[in-house]
Design a protein around this motif. Structure first.
Motif, PDB file in Angstrom:
ATOM      1  N   LYS A 138     -23.193 124.964  38.993  1.00  0.00           N
ATOM      2  CA  LYS A 138     -23.366 125.908  37.887  1.00  0.00           C
ATOM      3  C   LYS A 138     -24.252 125.252  36.844  1.00  0.00           C
ATOM      4  CE  LYS A 138     -18.731 127.792  38.387  1.00  0.00           C
ATOM      5  NZ  LYS A 138     -17.406 127.880  37.769  1.00  0.00           N
ATOM      6  N   ASP A 139     -25.102 126.058  36.232  1.00  0.00           N
ATOM      7  CA  ASP A 139     -25.904 125.559  35.119  1.00  0.00           C
ATOM      8  C   ASP A 139     -25.063 125.622  33.858  1.00  0.00           C
ATOM      9  OD1 ASP A 139     -28.172 125.060  36.623  1.00  0.00           O
ATOM     10  OD2 ASP A 139     -28.877 127.113  36.441  1.00  0.00           O
ATOM     11  N   VAL A 140     -24.939 124.493  33.188  1.00  0.00           N
ATOM     12  CA  VAL A 140     -24.068 124.371  32.020  1.00  0.00           C
ATOM     13  C   VAL A 140     -24.881 123.860  30.843  1.00  0.00           C
ATOM     14  CG1 VAL A 140     -21.994 123.255  31.129  1.00  0.00           C
ATOM     15  CG2 VAL A 140     -22.126 123.824  33.537  1.00  0.00           C
ATOM     16  N   SER A 141     -24.657 124.458  29.675  1.00  0.00           N
ATOM     17  CA  SER A 141     -25.265 123.983  28.436  1.00  0.00           C
ATOM     18  C   SER A 141     -24.152 123.599  27.468  1.00  0.00           C
ATOM     19  CB  SER A 141     -26.134 125.061  27.801  1.00  0.00           C
ATOM     20  OG  SER A 141     -27.250 125.322  28.598  1.00  0.00           O
ATOM     21  N   LEU A 142     -24.289 122.446  26.870  1.00  0.00           N
ATOM     22  CA  LEU A 142     -23.307 121.935  25.916  1.00  0.00           C
ATOM     23  C   LEU A 142     -24.015 121.707  24.591  1.00  0.00           C
ATOM     24  CD1 LEU A 142     -20.373 120.844  25.597  1.00  0.00           C
ATOM     25  CD2 LEU A 142     -21.265 118.620  26.238  1.00  0.00           C
ATOM     26  N   VAL A 143     -23.490 122.278  23.533  1.00  0.00           N
ATOM     27  CA  VAL A 143     -24.073 122.129  22.199  1.00  0.00           C
ATOM     28  C   VAL A 143     -23.274 121.069  21.452  1.00  0.00           C
ATOM     29  CG1 VAL A 143     -24.652 123.294  20.052  1.00  0.00           C
ATOM     30  CG2 VAL A 143     -24.819 124.528  22.207  1.00  0.00           C
ATOM     31  N   VAL A 144     -23.973 120.037  20.979  1.00  0.00           N
ATOM     32  CA  VAL A 144     -23.328 118.892  20.328  1.00  0.00           C
ATOM     33  C   VAL A 144     -23.923 118.703  18.947  1.00  0.00           C
ATOM     34  CG1 VAL A 144     -22.881 116.418  20.476  1.00  0.00           C
ATOM     35  CG2 VAL A 144     -22.996 117.776  22.562  1.00  0.00           C
ATOM     36  N   GLN A 145     -23.047 118.563  17.956  1.00  0.00           N
ATOM     37  CA  GLN A 145     -23.482 118.242  16.599  1.00  0.00           C
ATOM     38  C   GLN A 145     -23.329 116.735  16.432  1.00  0.00           C
ATOM     39  OE1 GLN A 145     -21.130 119.947  13.483  1.00  0.00           O
ATOM     40  NE2 GLN A 145     -22.733 119.679  11.968  1.00  0.00           N
TER      41      GLN A 145
ATOM     42  N   THR B 257     -19.534 116.103  17.492  1.00  0.00           N
ATOM     43  CA  THR B 257     -18.652 117.250  17.687  1.00  0.00           C
ATOM     44  C   THR B 257     -19.220 118.132  18.787  1.00  0.00           C
ATOM     45  OG1 THR B 257     -18.089 117.183  15.342  1.00  0.00           O
ATOM     46  CG2 THR B 257     -17.542 119.191  16.558  1.00  0.00           C
ATOM     47  N   LEU B 258     -18.418 118.356  19.824  1.00  0.00           N
ATOM     48  CA  LEU B 258     -18.806 119.253  20.903  1.00  0.00           C
ATOM     49  C   LEU B 258     -18.505 120.657  20.422  1.00  0.00           C
ATOM     50  CD1 LEU B 258     -17.255 117.250  23.844  1.00  0.00           C
ATOM     51  CD2 LEU B 258     -19.532 117.064  22.905  1.00  0.00           C
ATOM     52  N   GLN B 259     -19.536 121.447  20.135  1.00  0.00           N
ATOM     53  CA  GLN B 259     -19.345 122.726  19.489  1.00  0.00           C
ATOM     54  C   GLN B 259     -19.159 123.878  20.449  1.00  0.00           C
ATOM     55  OE1 GLN B 259     -22.768 123.057  16.910  1.00  0.00           O
ATOM     56  NE2 GLN B 259     -21.547 122.342  15.172  1.00  0.00           N
TER      57      GLN B 259
ATOM     58  N   TYR C 209     -13.597 117.547  19.888  1.00  0.00           N
ATOM     59  CA  TYR C 209     -13.686 118.827  20.592  1.00  0.00           C
ATOM     60  C   TYR C 209     -13.441 119.963  19.620  1.00  0.00           C
ATOM     61  CZ  TYR C 209     -13.285 116.046  24.855  1.00  0.00           C
ATOM     62  OH  TYR C 209     -13.491 115.135  25.855  1.00  0.00           O
ATOM     63  N   SER C 210     -14.331 120.954  19.617  1.00  0.00           N
ATOM     64  CA  SER C 210     -14.128 122.129  18.776  1.00  0.00           C
ATOM     65  C   SER C 210     -13.143 123.068  19.470  1.00  0.00           C
ATOM     66  CB  SER C 210     -15.455 122.849  18.530  1.00  0.00           C
ATOM     67  OG  SER C 210     -15.893 123.450  19.725  1.00  0.00           O
ATOM     68  N   GLN C 211     -12.812 124.162  18.795  1.00  0.00           N
ATOM     69  CA  GLN C 211     -11.873 125.136  19.352  1.00  0.00           C
ATOM     70  C   GLN C 211     -12.423 125.759  20.633  1.00  0.00           C
ATOM     71  OE1 GLN C 211      -8.834 125.564  18.194  1.00  0.00           O
ATOM     72  NE2 GLN C 211      -8.341 127.062  19.768  1.00  0.00           N
TER      73      GLN C 211
END
Length: 124
Positions: A102-109, A116-118, A51-53
């Motif tokens: 809710k529409d949710v977007s998750l950016v993952v590296q 890493t969930l950014q 998990y990122s900050q």
């Protein structure tokens, strides 16, 4: 041998094969992930998640909980137009989902051994 007998033999052998297949695959964690979305999500879920900050702050502020993140990583859709999968050294994927209306977007590296969930973007 007429057509009805041939169909009978075929269906008999086919049903025996299904029973044997069900017996061997019963209780095993088998999955058929053939689509590009399924393969990427399975790959991300098989790695250690970091998990990122930004994600840690979202969890602390109760915007989303860890179950929500797990749900997005299991049931979300990869938005390939916003993703850069061939980026070096790690590809970056945007996962879109609908969670708690809710529409949710998750950016993952997505790296070789970790994911890493950014960033988390909640669209109301």
């Amino acid at each position: 041998m007429n057509l009805i007998q041939r169909i009978g033999y075929y269906l008999g052998g086919f049903s025996i094969g299904l029973v044997i297949l069900a017996f061997f695959l019963n209780g095993k964690k088998t999955s058929c992930s053939y689509g590009p979305d399924s393969r990427v999500l399975k790959n991300i879920n098989s790695k250690n998640l970091i998990y990122s900050q930004n994600i840690s702050e979202a969890l602390k502020s109760a915007e989303i909980d860890s179950f929500g993140i797990t749900y997005i990583l299991k049931k979300g859709d990869i938005n390939f137009s916003e993703s850069t999968p061939r980026q070096e050294p790690c590809g970056v994927y945007t996962i879109d989902a609908n969670y708690n209306e809710k529409d949710v977007s998750l950016v993952v590296q997505n790296c070789d051994s970790t994911a890493t969930l950014q960033n988390l973007i909640i669209k109301k």
